[in-house]
Design an enzyme around this catalytic site. Structure first.
Site, PDB file in Angstrom:
ATOM      1  N   ASN A 150       0.856  -1.171   0.000  1.00 52.45           N
ATOM      2  CA  ASN A 150       0.000   0.000   0.000  1.00 52.45           C
ATOM      3  C   ASN A 150       0.901   1.232   0.000  1.00 52.45           C
ATOM      4  O   ASN A 150       1.776   1.360   0.851  1.00 52.45           O
ATOM      5  CB  ASN A 150      -0.899  -0.027   1.239  1.00 52.45           C
ATOM      6  CG  ASN A 150      -1.909   1.078   1.258  1.00 52.45           C
ATOM      7  OD1 ASN A 150      -1.551   2.247   1.225  1.00 52.45           O
ATOM      8  ND2 ASN A 150      -3.170   0.717   1.329  1.00 52.45           N
ATOM      9  N   SER A 208      -7.435  -9.077   4.135  1.00 52.78           N
ATOM     10  CA  SER A 208      -8.524  -9.337   3.199  1.00 52.78           C
ATOM     11  C   SER A 208      -8.745  -8.101   2.324  1.00 52.78           C
ATOM     12  O   SER A 208      -8.815  -6.982   2.829  1.00 52.78           O
ATOM     13  CB  SER A 208      -9.788  -9.678   3.984  1.00 52.78           C
ATOM     14  OG  SER A 208     -10.816 -10.067   3.120  1.00 52.78           O
ATOM     15  N   GLU A 254      -2.738  -4.461  -3.171  1.00 55.15           N
ATOM     16  CA  GLU A 254      -2.982  -5.337  -4.311  1.00 55.15           C
ATOM     17  C   GLU A 254      -2.806  -4.592  -5.631  1.00 55.15           C
ATOM     18  O   GLU A 254      -2.278  -5.150  -6.597  1.00 55.15           O
ATOM     19  CB  GLU A 254      -4.389  -5.932  -4.217  1.00 55.15           C
ATOM     20  CG  GLU A 254      -4.598  -6.854  -3.029  1.00 55.15           C
ATOM     21  CD  GLU A 254      -4.994  -6.125  -1.742  1.00 55.15           C
ATOM     22  OE1 GLU A 254      -4.920  -4.870  -1.689  1.00 55.15           O
ATOM     23  OE2 GLU A 254      -5.391  -6.822  -0.791  1.00 55.15           O
ATOM     24  N   ASP A 309     -10.132   5.681   4.209  1.00 59.15           N
ATOM     25  CA  ASP A 309     -10.867   5.217   3.033  1.00 59.15           C
ATOM     26  C   ASP A 309     -11.725   3.988   3.303  1.00 59.15           C
ATOM     27  O   ASP A 309     -12.062   3.251   2.380  1.00 59.15           O
ATOM     28  CB  ASP A 309      -9.925   4.981   1.861  1.00 59.15           C
ATOM     29  CG  ASP A 309      -9.005   3.785   2.024  1.00 59.15           C
ATOM     30  OD1 ASP A 309      -8.344   3.443   1.039  1.00 59.15           O
ATOM     31  OD2 ASP A 309      -8.946   3.204   3.116  1.00 59.15           O
ATOM     32  N   CYS A 332     -10.073  -4.992   0.038  1.00 57.42           N
ATOM     33  CA  CYS A 332     -11.238  -4.114   0.001  1.00 57.42           C
ATOM     34  C   CYS A 332     -12.010  -4.409  -1.286  1.00 57.42           C
ATOM     35  O   CYS A 332     -11.562  -5.183  -2.130  1.00 57.42           O
ATOM     36  CB  CYS A 332     -10.805  -2.649   0.058  1.00 57.42           C
ATOM     37  SG  CYS A 332      -9.990  -2.075  -1.453  1.00 57.42           S
ATOM     38  N   HIS A 338      -3.505   0.895  -3.328  1.00 53.45           N
ATOM     39  CA  HIS A 338      -3.592  -0.100  -2.265  1.00 53.45           C
ATOM     40  C   HIS A 338      -2.557  -1.190  -2.542  1.00 53.45           C
ATOM     41  O   HIS A 338      -1.968  -1.239  -3.631  1.00 53.45           O
ATOM     42  CB  HIS A 338      -4.986  -0.698  -2.225  1.00 53.45           C
ATOM     43  CG  HIS A 338      -6.028   0.242  -1.698  1.00 53.45           C
ATOM     44  ND1 HIS A 338      -7.217  -0.200  -1.167  1.00 53.45           N
ATOM     45  CD2 HIS A 338      -6.079   1.593  -1.614  1.00 53.45           C
ATOM     46  CE1 HIS A 338      -7.948   0.826  -0.780  1.00 53.45           C
ATOM     47  NE2 HIS A 338      -7.277   1.936  -1.049  1.00 53.45           N
ATOM     48  N   CYS A 342      -9.965  -3.624  -4.500  1.00 55.58           N
ATOM     49  CA  CYS A 342      -8.919  -4.597  -4.791  1.00 55.58           C
ATOM     50  C   CYS A 342      -9.504  -5.964  -5.149  1.00 55.58           C
ATOM     51  O   CYS A 342      -8.923  -6.689  -5.961  1.00 55.58           O
ATOM     52  CB  CYS A 342      -7.959  -4.690  -3.614  1.00 55.58           C
ATOM     53  SG  CYS A 342      -7.019  -3.150  -3.394  1.00 55.58           S
TER      54      CYS A 342
END
Length: 153
Positions: free
Chosen positions: A42, A80, A55, A145, A82, A53, A85
């Site tokens: 990130n 996990s 990912e 966010d 968002c 982010h 992503c």
């Protein structure tokens, strides 16, 4: 150490690097079979960007997806994903997502499963501890966010 745990360590190392840079400690790594295609973290803080982010940074590093990759991509991520992503993972053609922990945050696993992505949660306690400590100390940044935040203070 299992293969997933070994590969997951790359994602965790990226997260710790991001944390040490003053950013959000989420990291990832993308494998095509046994080949590491990309790794990232990130970089919202570091690049002053609302969308970099962990990912997304991994996908940037791996480059444009190839059709020949379909069905053989495994994404390792510390947390996990968002919704953004998760959507990017579906578009990218990810077949498996290996998640370090999902107690701190979980918003998209059902969506990914419904699109055929296999979800594996390692429930890695050192990762959970790292996120618990970091989020407690950085609540404004953490909730910047995340819609409908549940603050712990």
């Amino acid at each position: 150490m299992s293969l997933h745990n070994e590969r997951y360590q790359i994602a965790l190392d990226q997260a710790l690097t991001g944390r040490d840079e003053g950013g959000i400690p989420i990291g990832g790594a993308l494998f095509l079979g046994d080949t590491l295609l990309g790794q990232g973290r990130n970089r919202r803080v570091q690049e002053d960007s609302p969308i970099i982010h962990g990912e997304i940074d991994v996908f940037r590093a791996a480059g444009r997806p190839q059709r020949s990759w379909q069905g053989n991509l495994t994404l390792y991520t510390t947390l996990s994903p968002c919704i953004m992503c998760a959507g990017a993972s579906m578009i990218y053609g990810i077949s498996t997502v290996v998640i370090g922990e999902n107690r701190t945050f979980e918003a998209s696993e059902a969506i990914m499963r419904s699109s055929g992505i296999e979800i594996i949660v390692l429930d890695d306690l050192p990762t959970l501890s790292m996120f618990t400590e970091w989020t407690a100390a950085n609540q404004e940044l953490w909730f910047e966010d995340i819609p409908n935040p549940r603050r712990t203070t």
